[in-house]
Design an enzyme around this catalytic site. Structure first.
Site, PDB file in Angstrom:
ATOM      1  N   LYS A  57       0.834  -1.220   0.000  1.00 14.99           N
ATOM      2  CA  LYS A  57       0.000   0.000   0.000  1.00 14.99           C
ATOM      3  C   LYS A  57       0.863   1.263   0.000  1.00 14.99           C
ATOM      4  N   GLY A 121       8.804 -22.021  16.094  1.00 12.23           N
ATOM      5  CA  GLY A 121       8.030 -22.713  17.126  1.00 12.23           C
ATOM      6  C   GLY A 121       7.501 -24.032  16.601  1.00 12.23           C
ATOM      7  N   ALA A 189      -3.416 -12.849 -12.719  1.00  9.78           N
ATOM      8  CA  ALA A 189      -4.033 -11.517 -12.604  1.00  9.78           C
ATOM      9  C   ALA A 189      -5.041 -11.536 -11.462  1.00  9.78           C
ATOM     10  N   GLY A 190      -4.546 -11.939 -10.267  1.00 10.65           N
ATOM     11  CA  GLY A 190      -5.375 -11.889  -9.060  1.00 10.65           C
ATOM     12  C   GLY A 190      -5.042 -10.608  -8.313  1.00 10.65           C
ATOM     13  N   GLY A 279      -1.241 -17.272  -6.098  1.00 11.16           N
ATOM     14  CA  GLY A 279      -1.885 -17.717  -4.873  1.00 11.16           C
ATOM     15  C   GLY A 279      -0.883 -17.999  -3.768  1.00 11.16           C
ATOM     16  N   ARG A 280      -1.392 -18.284  -2.590  1.00 12.06           N
ATOM     17  CA  ARG A 280      -0.543 -18.570  -1.430  1.00 12.06           C
ATOM     18  C   ARG A 280      -1.005 -19.866  -0.783  1.00 12.06           C
ATOM     19  N   ALA A 328      -5.814 -10.126   6.168  1.00 12.21           N
ATOM     20  CA  ALA A 328      -5.282  -9.777   7.480  1.00 12.21           C
ATOM     21  C   ALA A 328      -6.411  -9.598   8.495  1.00 12.21           C
ATOM     22  N   HIS A 452     -23.624  15.574   2.257  1.00  9.27           N
ATOM     23  CA  HIS A 452     -23.473  16.035   0.871  1.00  9.27           C
ATOM     24  C   HIS A 452     -22.391  17.104   0.821  1.00  9.27           C
TER      25      HIS A 452
HETATM   26  P1  FAD Z   1       1.344 -14.091   8.325  1.00  3.82           P
HETATM   27  O1  FAD Z   1       1.149 -12.637   8.194  1.00  3.82           O
HETATM   28  O2  FAD Z   1       1.895 -14.845   7.183  1.00  3.82           O
HETATM   29  O3  FAD Z   1       2.265 -14.299   9.615  1.00  3.82           O
HETATM   30  C1  FAD Z   1       2.684 -15.547  10.027  1.00  3.82           C
HETATM   31  C2  FAD Z   1       3.945 -15.368  10.843  1.00  3.82           C
HETATM   32  O4  FAD Z   1       4.256 -16.624  11.443  1.00  3.82           O
HETATM   33  C3  FAD Z   1       5.153 -14.979  10.021  1.00  3.82           C
HETATM   34  O5  FAD Z   1       5.902 -13.994  10.693  1.00  3.82           O
HETATM   35  C4  FAD Z   1       5.960 -16.273   9.925  1.00  3.82           C
HETATM   36  O6  FAD Z   1       7.353 -16.050   9.789  1.00  3.82           O
HETATM   37  C5  FAD Z   1       5.639 -16.888  11.262  1.00  3.82           C
HETATM   38  N1  FAD Z   1       5.810 -18.345  11.333  1.00  3.82           N
HETATM   39  C6  FAD Z   1       5.470 -19.280  10.413  1.00  3.82           C
HETATM   40  N2  FAD Z   1       5.748 -20.518  10.887  1.00  3.82           N
HETATM   41  C7  FAD Z   1       6.276 -20.329  12.122  1.00  3.82           C
HETATM   42  C8  FAD Z   1       6.761 -21.220  13.114  1.00  3.82           C
HETATM   43  N3  FAD Z   1       6.699 -22.539  12.954  1.00  3.82           N
HETATM   44  N4  FAD Z   1       7.249 -20.691  14.244  1.00  3.82           N
HETATM   45  C9  FAD Z   1       7.276 -19.345  14.446  1.00  3.82           C
HETATM   46  N5  FAD Z   1       6.816 -18.480  13.548  1.00  3.82           N
HETATM   47  C10 FAD Z   1       6.315 -18.959  12.410  1.00  3.82           C
HETATM   48  N6  FAD Z   1      -4.424  -8.809   3.240  1.00  3.82           N
HETATM   49  C11 FAD Z   1      -5.299  -7.816   3.496  1.00  3.82           C
HETATM   50  O7  FAD Z   1      -6.232  -8.013   4.273  1.00  3.82           O
HETATM   51  N7  FAD Z   1      -5.146  -6.585   2.912  1.00  3.82           N
HETATM   52  C12 FAD Z   1      -4.161  -6.321   2.047  1.00  3.82           C
HETATM   53  O8  FAD Z   1      -4.057  -5.203   1.533  1.00  3.82           O
HETATM   54  C13 FAD Z   1      -3.218  -7.346   1.752  1.00  3.82           C
HETATM   55  N8  FAD Z   1      -2.193  -7.116   0.911  1.00  3.82           N
HETATM   56  C14 FAD Z   1      -1.281  -8.107   0.682  1.00  3.82           C
HETATM   57  C15 FAD Z   1      -0.244  -7.854  -0.200  1.00  3.82           C
HETATM   58  C16 FAD Z   1       0.693  -8.830  -0.465  1.00  3.82           C
HETATM   59  C17 FAD Z   1       1.831  -8.538  -1.411  1.00  3.82           C
HETATM   60  C18 FAD Z   1       0.595 -10.093   0.193  1.00  3.82           C
HETATM   61  C19 FAD Z   1       1.613 -11.157  -0.040  1.00  3.82           C
HETATM   62  C20 FAD Z   1      -0.448 -10.358   1.066  1.00  3.82           C
HETATM   63  C21 FAD Z   1      -1.408  -9.370   1.306  1.00  3.82           C
HETATM   64  N9  FAD Z   1      -2.485  -9.591   2.153  1.00  3.82           N
HETATM   65  C22 FAD Z   1      -3.398  -8.599   2.384  1.00  3.82           C
HETATM   66  C23 FAD Z   1      -2.679 -10.890   2.833  1.00  3.82           C
HETATM   67  C24 FAD Z   1      -2.182 -10.779   4.275  1.00  3.82           C
HETATM   68  O9  FAD Z   1      -0.830 -10.407   4.273  1.00  3.82           O
HETATM   69  C25 FAD Z   1      -2.379 -12.105   4.990  1.00  3.82           C
HETATM   70  O10 FAD Z   1      -3.734 -12.507   4.898  1.00  3.82           O
HETATM   71  C26 FAD Z   1      -1.992 -11.985   6.452  1.00  3.82           C
HETATM   72  O11 FAD Z   1      -0.664 -11.563   6.602  1.00  3.82           O
HETATM   73  C27 FAD Z   1      -2.189 -13.310   7.169  1.00  3.82           C
HETATM   74  O12 FAD Z   1      -1.888 -13.143   8.509  1.00  3.82           O
HETATM   75  P2  FAD Z   1      -1.363 -14.355   9.398  1.00  3.82           P
HETATM   76  O13 FAD Z   1      -1.068 -13.763  10.726  1.00  3.82           O
HETATM   77  O14 FAD Z   1      -2.285 -15.489   9.302  1.00  3.82           O
HETATM   78  O15 FAD Z   1      -0.011 -14.836   8.703  1.00  3.82           O
HETATM   79  P1  NAD Z   2      -5.126 -14.808  -6.047  1.00  7.05           P
HETATM   80  O1  NAD Z   2      -5.803 -16.082  -5.760  1.00  7.05           O
HETATM   81  O2  NAD Z   2      -5.817 -13.529  -5.749  1.00  7.05           O
HETATM   82  O3  NAD Z   2      -4.765 -14.726  -7.598  1.00  7.05           O
HETATM   83  C1  NAD Z   2      -3.996 -15.703  -8.233  1.00  7.05           C
HETATM   84  C2  NAD Z   2      -4.384 -15.688  -9.694  1.00  7.05           C
HETATM   85  O4  NAD Z   2      -3.459 -16.490 -10.373  1.00  7.05           O
HETATM   86  C3  NAD Z   2      -5.769 -16.267  -9.946  1.00  7.05           C
HETATM   87  O5  NAD Z   2      -6.491 -15.393 -10.782  1.00  7.05           O
HETATM   88  C4  NAD Z   2      -5.481 -17.595 -10.630  1.00  7.05           C
HETATM   89  O6  NAD Z   2      -6.467 -17.953 -11.557  1.00  7.05           O
HETATM   90  C5  NAD Z   2      -4.166 -17.294 -11.307  1.00  7.05           C
HETATM   91  N1  NAD Z   2      -3.345 -18.467 -11.561  1.00  7.05           N
HETATM   92  C6  NAD Z   2      -3.138 -19.543 -10.771  1.00  7.05           C
HETATM   93  N2  NAD Z   2      -2.249 -20.388 -11.341  1.00  7.05           N
HETATM   94  C7  NAD Z   2      -1.870 -19.807 -12.524  1.00  7.05           C
HETATM   95  C8  NAD Z   2      -0.977 -20.182 -13.546  1.00  7.05           C
HETATM   96  N3  NAD Z   2      -0.264 -21.307 -13.483  1.00  7.05           N
HETATM   97  N4  NAD Z   2      -0.844 -19.345 -14.612  1.00  7.05           N
HETATM   98  C9  NAD Z   2      -1.548 -18.190 -14.686  1.00  7.05           C
HETATM   99  N5  NAD Z   2      -2.416 -17.800 -13.725  1.00  7.05           N
HETATM  100  C10 NAD Z   2      -2.572 -18.594 -12.659  1.00  7.05           C
HETATM  101  O7  NAD Z   2      -3.704 -14.911  -5.330  1.00  7.05           O
HETATM  102  P2  NAD Z   2      -2.565 -13.822  -5.172  1.00  7.05           P
HETATM  103  O8  NAD Z   2      -2.819 -12.656  -6.036  1.00  7.05           O
HETATM  104  O9  NAD Z   2      -1.292 -14.575  -5.281  1.00  7.05           O
HETATM  105  O10 NAD Z   2      -2.766 -13.399  -3.669  1.00  7.05           O
HETATM  106  C11 NAD Z   2      -2.667 -14.384  -2.615  1.00  7.05           C
HETATM  107  C12 NAD Z   2      -3.548 -14.047  -1.465  1.00  7.05           C
HETATM  108  O11 NAD Z   2      -3.098 -12.877  -0.815  1.00  7.05           O
HETATM  109  C13 NAD Z   2      -4.972 -13.782  -1.920  1.00  7.05           C
HETATM  110  O12 NAD Z   2      -5.749 -14.862  -1.482  1.00  7.05           O
HETATM  111  C14 NAD Z   2      -5.396 -12.547  -1.230  1.00  7.05           C
HETATM  112  O13 NAD Z   2      -6.456 -12.811  -0.351  1.00  7.05           O
HETATM  113  C15 NAD Z   2      -4.191 -12.086  -0.439  1.00  7.05           C
HETATM  114  N6  NAD Z   2      -3.947 -10.679  -0.816  1.00  7.05           N
HETATM  115  C16 NAD Z   2      -4.887  -9.762  -0.485  1.00  7.05           C
HETATM  116  C17 NAD Z   2      -4.720  -8.453  -0.873  1.00  7.05           C
HETATM  117  C18 NAD Z   2      -5.775  -7.458  -0.515  1.00  7.05           C
HETATM  118  O14 NAD Z   2      -6.568  -7.749   0.351  1.00  7.05           O
HETATM  119  N7  NAD Z   2      -5.801  -6.297  -1.124  1.00  7.05           N
HETATM  120  C19 NAD Z   2      -3.616  -8.068  -1.596  1.00  7.05           C
HETATM  121  C20 NAD Z   2      -2.685  -9.033  -1.940  1.00  7.05           C
HETATM  122  C21 NAD Z   2      -2.870 -10.350  -1.528  1.00  7.05           C
END
Ligand code: FAD
Ligand code: NAD
Length: 477
Positions: A57, A121, A189-190, A279-280, A328, A452
């Site tokens: 962001k 952990g 393009a997600g 995806g993740r 998050a 407004h």
């Molecule tokens: P995480 O944030 O992944 O945290 C898990 C933590 O646990 C990490 O620090 C990891 O190192 C630690 N860990 C893992 N295994 C162990 C272990 N065995 N022992 C100790 N520590 C461990 N979501 C939104 O809502 N809004 C957004 O705008 C948004 N933007 C995003 C942009 C990007 C580029 C990405 C990649 C993700 C985005 N997300 C967004 C998704 C969001 O980041 C995740 O949904 C969120 O971080 C998940 O929270 P969590 O606490 O479950 O896991």
């Molecule tokens: P996503 O699921 O949003 O998008 C992945 C895209 O990749 C999908 O459209 C899927 O059809 C496509 N895809 C999958 N395999 C493919 C392949 N082999 N070739 C071409 N396209 C393929 O996942 P992401 O963008 O990686 O984000 C991961 C997660 O992180 C999301 O679930 C999202 O919730 C979270 N996230 C959230 C935000 C936000 O809230 N603004 C921002 C970033 C990430």
């Protein structure tokens, strides 16, 4: 052996929020986290603060300002001289914001008397947690009444485009390009592909996104997704749907990507850098010792019941490591609910009212169900829409692109879904979430006074439009 009421594994937005709420409720709490930054240092906050929500962001904000300074001022009668990009400063600011927030969590842990352990952990039998410190000190074991697993997620990698950290990167690498790539490829393009593709497009890259699905943003309402797709393409994002990547070859000079297009023709794309954002997946490797019977579901998530209880007594799991949207705020709410359940209170998460936002420009935000989902479920509904182009505030802002769409039950008028594509959609959706949380109807929104001129009047008008009585557009019967 140190003894705690609760040990949380993971300090992302799920884990650190759970730890704080546990401490607020008087529970002796520890949080173990293994995050390592690229420089090897540890920081709290997990993916969200270090490599996800926040840094993305920051760059979206900075790149949008750059874009506005170049192209958005003339229509306001403001002439700007030469606009220059200082990418190093942009990255410095990104790091500063991240450090302020991750340092803030360390401060909150201290205030709340939460013991933080920087290490890996592992859940062992009888709710013990072995901590292997990141600094390679001796492992130690913590004893816990309750354990909360919040280990989060990591990017999915695909064999046809293996990450090498240079030319082929995941979302984290894509936040840290040292220069603007001339040509950038994105697989997927997600949400991530669109947000990070937008950042680099605004900063000057030619961006091609290869998406496997034939539909764009298939989880979104398709009316709204169609408008968004047009808008993104107009911005120069070259989004190619129905494309299957079959291989890639990286050299020092760039990457050649082979793919099959929607017509099943073999194609080749040459780019300087490639982001893989497909995806993740949940982080569960090494989370539980071999003799601990922690059940995973068929997709590899920690298996939980409706209240985030795992298959093991007094072991809970929350956030990205369990089912549901990887967001998050969803993880944080589960963290609060689990802490309250541990303390004997009725924790609560309404999974039907979790907002989603894509932080492009304009933004896309929604809560509840889409038209397609309602049709599949056989629900009879009414629709009200209102275009930004008819909003005075949107025009004043120069932001006339977009719409608000409201879906309400045909019989009861209860709100079923609200979908917004437009400026500040991320903020506007909150009103819809509150209304849905209270079981509200479109009539409730229609009878609520909106200031407004504000963008939120578009929500009011869309609610009126459900009953064909919007004021500032023609109502179709
Ligand atoms: P995480 O944030 O992944 O945290 C898990 C933590 O646990 C990490 O620090 C990891 O190192 C630690 N860990 C893992 N295994 C162990 C272990 N065995 N022992 C100790 N520590 C461990 N979501 C939104 O809502 N809004 C957004 O705008 C948004 N933007 C995003 C942009 C990007 C580029 C990405 C990649 C993700 C985005 N997300 C967004 C998704 C969001 O980041 C995740 O949904 C969120 O971080 C998940 O929270 P969590 O606490 O479950 O896991
Ligand atoms: P996503 O699921 O949003 O998008 C992945 C895209 O990749 C999908 O459209 C899927 O059809 C496509 N895809 C999958 N395999 C493919 C392949 N082999 N070739 C071409 N396209 C393929 O996942 P992401 O963008 O990686 O984000 C991961 C997660 O992180 C999301 O679930 C999202 O919730 C979270 N996230 C959230 C935000 C936000 O809230 N603004 C921002 C970033 C990430």
């Amino acid at each position: 052996m140190a003894k705690y009421d609760v040990v949380v594994i993971g300090a992302g937005p799920a884990g650190y929020v759970a730890a704080i709420r546990c401490a607020q409720l008087g529970l002796r709490t520890a949080c173990v986290d293994s995050w390592r930054n690229h420089d090897g240092g540890h920081a709290l906050g997990g993916t969200c603060l270090n490599a996800g929500c926040i840094p993305s962001k920051v760059l979206l904000e900075s790149s949008e300002l750059y874009q506005q300074a170049q192209h958005g001022m003339a229509e306001h009668g403001i002439t700007v001289g030469e606009v220059k990009l200082d990418l190093a400063q942009m990255h410095t600011r990104r790091r500063e914001v991240v450090e302020a927030l991750t340092g803030g969590i360390a401060g909150l842990f201290k205030t709340n008397k939460i013991d933080a352990y920087a290490g890996h952990g592992q859940l062992q039998v009888n709710n013990r947690v072995q901590v292997t410190p990141l600094d390679e000190g001796e492992p130690q074991v913590l004893e816990a009444e309750h354990v909360i697993l919040a280990s989060g997620s990591q990017p999915v990698d695909i064999s046809v485009a293996p990450i090498n950290g240079e030319q082929i990167v995941d979302s984290w690498g894509a936040l840290e390009f040292p220069e603007v790539p001339k040509r950038l490829g994105v697989i997927g393009a997600g949400v991530i592909g669109l947000e990070l593709g937008s950042v680099w497009r605004r900063l000057g890259a030619e961006v091609v996104l290869l998406e496997a699905q034939p539909d764009f943003l298939s989880l979104c309402d398709q009316d709204v997704a169609a408008q968004a797709l047009k808008s993104y393409r107009r911005q120069g994002l070259d989004i190619r749907l129905g494309c299957r990547v079959t291989g890639s070859h990286a050299t020092k000079r760039g990457v050649t990507v082979q793919y099959q297009d929607a017509e099943e023709q073999a194609q080749e794309l040459k780019v300087d850098r490639l982001i893989v954002s497909v995806g993740r997946r949940p982080c569960t490797e090494g989370l539980a010792a071999g003799d601990v019977d922690l059940e995973l579901d068929e997709k590899g998530y920690v298996d939980i019941d409706a209240n985030c209880r795992t298959s093991l007594p007094k072991v809970w799991a929350i956030g990205d490591v369990v089912r549901g949207p990887m967001l998050a705020h969803k993880g944080s709410e589960e963290g609060i609910a689990v802490a309250e359940r541990i303390a004997g209170q009725p924790g609560h998460v309404n999974y039907d009212a979790i907002p989603s936002v894509i932080y492009t420009h304009p933004e896309l935000a929604w809560v509840g169900r889409t038209e397609a989902q309602l049709q599949r479920a056989g629900v009879d509904y009414r629709v009200g829409t209102f275009p930004y182009a008819a909003s005075g505030r949107a025009l004043a802002l120069g932001e006339k692109e977009g719409l608000v769409k409201i879906l309400a039950d045909a019989a009861t008028d209860q709100l079923l879904g609200v979908h917004i594509f437009g400026h500040s959609a991320s903020e506007m959706i909150a009103e819809a979430v509150v209304a849905m949380e209270f079981g509200g109807s479109s009539e409730d929104l229609a009878r609520t006074v909106h200031a407004h001129p504000t963008l939120s009047e578009a929500v009011h008008e869309a609610a009126l439009a459900v009953d064909r009585r919007a004021i500032h557009i023609r109502n179709r019967r």
